[in-house]
Design a protein around this motif. Structure first.
Motif, PDB file in Angstrom:
ATOM      1  N   ILE A  48       0.875  -1.170   0.000  1.00 61.83           N
ATOM      2  CA  ILE A  48       0.000   0.000   0.000  1.00 61.83           C
ATOM      3  C   ILE A  48       0.908   1.214   0.000  1.00 61.83           C
ATOM      4  O   ILE A  48       1.700   1.403   0.927  1.00 61.83           O
ATOM      5  CB  ILE A  48      -0.920   0.015   1.231  1.00 61.83           C
ATOM      6  CG1 ILE A  48      -1.830  -1.220   1.225  1.00 61.83           C
ATOM      7  CG2 ILE A  48      -1.749   1.295   1.271  1.00 61.83           C
ATOM      8  CD1 ILE A  48      -2.606  -1.412   2.512  1.00 61.83           C
ATOM      9  N   GLY A  49       0.851   2.028  -1.053  1.00 65.15           N
ATOM     10  CA  GLY A  49       1.810   3.115  -1.222  1.00 65.15           C
ATOM     11  C   GLY A  49       1.158   4.480  -1.303  1.00 65.15           C
ATOM     12  O   GLY A  49       0.032   4.623  -1.798  1.00 65.15           O
ATOM     13  N   PHE A  50       1.901   5.493  -0.828  1.00 69.00           N
ATOM     14  CA  PHE A  50       1.442   6.885  -0.852  1.00 69.00           C
ATOM     15  C   PHE A  50       2.498   7.745  -1.537  1.00 69.00           C
ATOM     16  O   PHE A  50       3.677   7.695  -1.173  1.00 69.00           O
ATOM     17  CB  PHE A  50       1.232   7.408   0.573  1.00 69.00           C
ATOM     18  CG  PHE A  50       0.126   6.732   1.320  1.00 69.00           C
ATOM     19  CD1 PHE A  50      -1.108   7.342   1.452  1.00 69.00           C
ATOM     20  CD2 PHE A  50       0.313   5.480   1.901  1.00 69.00           C
ATOM     21  CE1 PHE A  50      -2.140   6.717   2.147  1.00 69.00           C
ATOM     22  CE2 PHE A  50      -0.708   4.845   2.594  1.00 69.00           C
ATOM     23  CZ  PHE A  50      -1.937   5.458   2.722  1.00 69.00           C
ATOM     24  N   GLU A  51       2.080   8.521  -2.536  1.00 71.32           N
ATOM     25  CA  GLU A  51       2.976   9.461  -3.215  1.00 71.32           C
ATOM     26  C   GLU A  51       2.180  10.702  -3.619  1.00 71.32           C
ATOM     27  O   GLU A  51       1.322  10.628  -4.497  1.00 71.32           O
ATOM     28  CB  GLU A  51       3.622   8.826  -4.438  1.00 71.32           C
ATOM     29  CG  GLU A  51       4.482   9.782  -5.248  1.00 71.32           C
ATOM     30  CD  GLU A  51       5.469  10.569  -4.404  1.00 71.32           C
ATOM     31  OE1 GLU A  51       5.503  11.808  -4.519  1.00 71.32           O
ATOM     32  OE2 GLU A  51       6.202   9.924  -3.600  1.00 71.32           O
ATOM     33  N   PRO A  52       2.457  11.863  -3.001  1.00 71.44           N
ATOM     34  CA  PRO A  52       1.661  13.053  -3.273  1.00 71.44           C
ATOM     35  C   PRO A  52       2.010  13.790  -4.557  1.00 71.44           C
ATOM     36  O   PRO A  52       1.171  14.511  -5.107  1.00 71.44           O
ATOM     37  CB  PRO A  52       1.941  13.939  -2.054  1.00 71.44           C
ATOM     38  CG  PRO A  52       3.305  13.531  -1.611  1.00 71.44           C
ATOM     39  CD  PRO A  52       3.392  12.062  -1.889  1.00 71.44           C
ATOM     40  N   VAL A  53       3.237  13.660  -5.058  1.00 69.65           N
ATOM     41  CA  VAL A  53       3.655  14.395  -6.250  1.00 69.65           C
ATOM     42  C   VAL A  53       3.060  13.713  -7.482  1.00 69.65           C
ATOM     43  O   VAL A  53       3.381  12.560  -7.779  1.00 69.65           O
ATOM     44  CB  VAL A  53       5.188  14.467  -6.355  1.00 69.65           C
ATOM     45  CG1 VAL A  53       5.603  15.223  -7.623  1.00 69.65           C
ATOM     46  CG2 VAL A  53       5.781  15.128  -5.120  1.00 69.65           C
ATOM     47  N   LYS A  54       2.199  14.431  -8.202  1.00 77.57           N
ATOM     48  CA  LYS A  54       1.458  13.823  -9.315  1.00 77.57           C
ATOM     49  C   LYS A  54       2.392  13.271 -10.389  1.00 77.57           C
ATOM     50  O   LYS A  54       2.142  12.196 -10.954  1.00 77.57           O
ATOM     51  CB  LYS A  54       0.530  14.874  -9.935  1.00 77.57           C
ATOM     52  CG  LYS A  54      -0.417  14.334 -11.006  1.00 77.57           C
ATOM     53  CD  LYS A  54      -1.392  13.332 -10.426  1.00 77.57           C
ATOM     54  CE  LYS A  54      -2.587  13.090 -11.359  1.00 77.57           C
ATOM     55  NZ  LYS A  54      -2.212  12.627 -12.690  1.00 77.57           N
ATOM     56  N   LYS A  55       3.462  13.972 -10.698  1.00 77.37           N
ATOM     57  CA  LYS A  55       4.408  13.508 -11.716  1.00 77.37           C
ATOM     58  C   LYS A  55       4.986  12.158 -11.331  1.00 77.37           C
ATOM     59  O   LYS A  55       5.063  11.229 -12.143  1.00 77.37           O
ATOM     60  CB  LYS A  55       5.527  14.536 -11.898  1.00 77.37           C
ATOM     61  CG  LYS A  55       6.624  14.097 -12.852  1.00 77.37           C
ATOM     62  CD  LYS A  55       7.733  15.139 -12.929  1.00 77.37           C
ATOM     63  CE  LYS A  55       8.874  14.659 -13.817  1.00 77.37           C
ATOM     64  NZ  LYS A  55       9.977  15.662 -13.861  1.00 77.37           N
ATOM     65  N   HIS A  56       5.407  12.028 -10.081  1.00 80.24           N
ATOM     66  CA  HIS A  56       5.970  10.760  -9.611  1.00 80.24           C
ATOM     67  C   HIS A  56       4.907   9.665  -9.603  1.00 80.24           C
ATOM     68  O   HIS A  56       5.164   8.524 -10.009  1.00 80.24           O
ATOM     69  CB  HIS A  56       6.544  10.919  -8.201  1.00 80.24           C
ATOM     70  CG  HIS A  56       7.622  11.935  -8.102  1.00 80.24           C
ATOM     71  ND1 HIS A  56       8.184  12.302  -6.900  1.00 80.24           N
ATOM     72  CD2 HIS A  56       8.254  12.667  -9.050  1.00 80.24           C
ATOM     73  CE1 HIS A  56       9.106  13.223  -7.108  1.00 80.24           C
ATOM     74  NE2 HIS A  56       9.160  13.455  -8.401  1.00 80.24           N
ATOM     75  N   PHE A  57       3.734  10.016  -9.125  1.00 77.88           N
ATOM     76  CA  PHE A  57       2.627   9.063  -9.066  1.00 77.88           C
ATOM     77  C   PHE A  57       2.305   8.509 -10.450  1.00 77.88           C
ATOM     78  O   PHE A  57       2.115   7.299 -10.624  1.00 77.88           O
ATOM     79  CB  PHE A  57       1.407   9.755  -8.459  1.00 77.88           C
ATOM     80  CG  PHE A  57       0.207   8.870  -8.293  1.00 77.88           C
ATOM     81  CD1 PHE A  57       0.077   8.043  -7.194  1.00 77.88           C
ATOM     82  CD2 PHE A  57      -0.812   8.879  -9.241  1.00 77.88           C
ATOM     83  CE1 PHE A  57      -1.034   7.234  -7.027  1.00 77.88           C
ATOM     84  CE2 PHE A  57      -1.930   8.072  -9.086  1.00 77.88           C
ATOM     85  CZ  PHE A  57      -2.043   7.247  -7.976  1.00 77.88           C
TER      86      PHE A  57
END
Length: 231
Positions: A48-57
């Protein structure tokens, strides 16, 4: 993305046989290199992963689409925190230092959605992903949130108290990268008393010049392995 290719060609039967961590919660995925390692290492079943930066996501999502293990990853395009709110977020030129705390180097300001991590993990219906409604136990918790790690751990204290997390990896870095983190980019000494209070023992204290993480393992946890991520 060569590191994803090695995941795509991994033997799934071998992965099931060798898996040590049925569930990993990974906060701050960045470009996904750490996620790539953990999937390809055969040490995790589900992430289960969290990444706020849209480009990285978007990079991570695109890489997963053609990957045999895409159904083993559940992603949130949000920042894990202790509140549900839209907050100012600072994206740095190199991307990897992006944070809820204001960096001292060049950056641009954006707004991101923050979610209360404890509420997200405990109130989401996980039946489709984990084949069960609730998360009973997190085998591996990795936090790489660029200064916000300690706040996230404090938010998860109810799970720590109930011994529902087996291993924790947090980032250790004592520098002046952020203007207003108030030393939340915490030293090992800040984490140690909090986690020892919940029966964790230190595996790595982050004092080595080449180590930027501290690792803590629940004393009752029997499954302790050794590899390049220090466990």
């Amino acid at each position: 993305h060569g590191w994803w290719w090695s995941i795509q060609t991994a033997d799934p039967g071998r992965r099931r046989l060798m898996s040590k961590f049925p569930l990993c919660v990974y906060i701050g995925l960045g470009y996904g290199h750490g996620l790539g390692y953990w999937l390809n290492s055969n040490y995790v079943d589900k992430v289960i992963g969290f990444e706020p930066v849209k480009k990285h996501f978007d990079i991570i999502c695109a890489a997963l689409q053609s990957n045999k293990r895409k159904n083993d990853v559940y992603l949130f395009n949000s920042a894990a925190s202790n509140i549900d709110a839209t907050q100012k977020f600072y994206i740095t030129d190199n991307g990897v230092s992006s944070s809820l705390y204001k960096p001292t180097n060049c950056h641009i300001e954006r707004e991101v959605q923050c979610v209360n991590l404890l509420e997200t993990l405990t109130n989401t219906n996980w039946t489709d992903f984990l084949n069960k409604k609730d998360i009973g136990y997190i085998d591996l918790l990795i936090i790489d949130s660029q200064g916000h790690d300690f706040t996230i751990l404090q938010n998860l204290e109810p799970l720590l108290e109930e011994k529902r997390i087996g291993r924790i990896q947090v980032e250790i870095l004592d520098d002046n990268s952020y203007e207003d983190s108030n030393n939340n980019f915490s030293l090992y000494e800040n984490y140690k008393p909090l986690l020892e209070n919940y029966s964790f023992q230190t595996k790595v204290n982050g004092e080595n010049a080449y180590q930027y993480d501290a690792v803590f393992v629940l004393k009752e946890e029997k499954n302790q392995i050794n590899h390049r991520f220090y466990f």
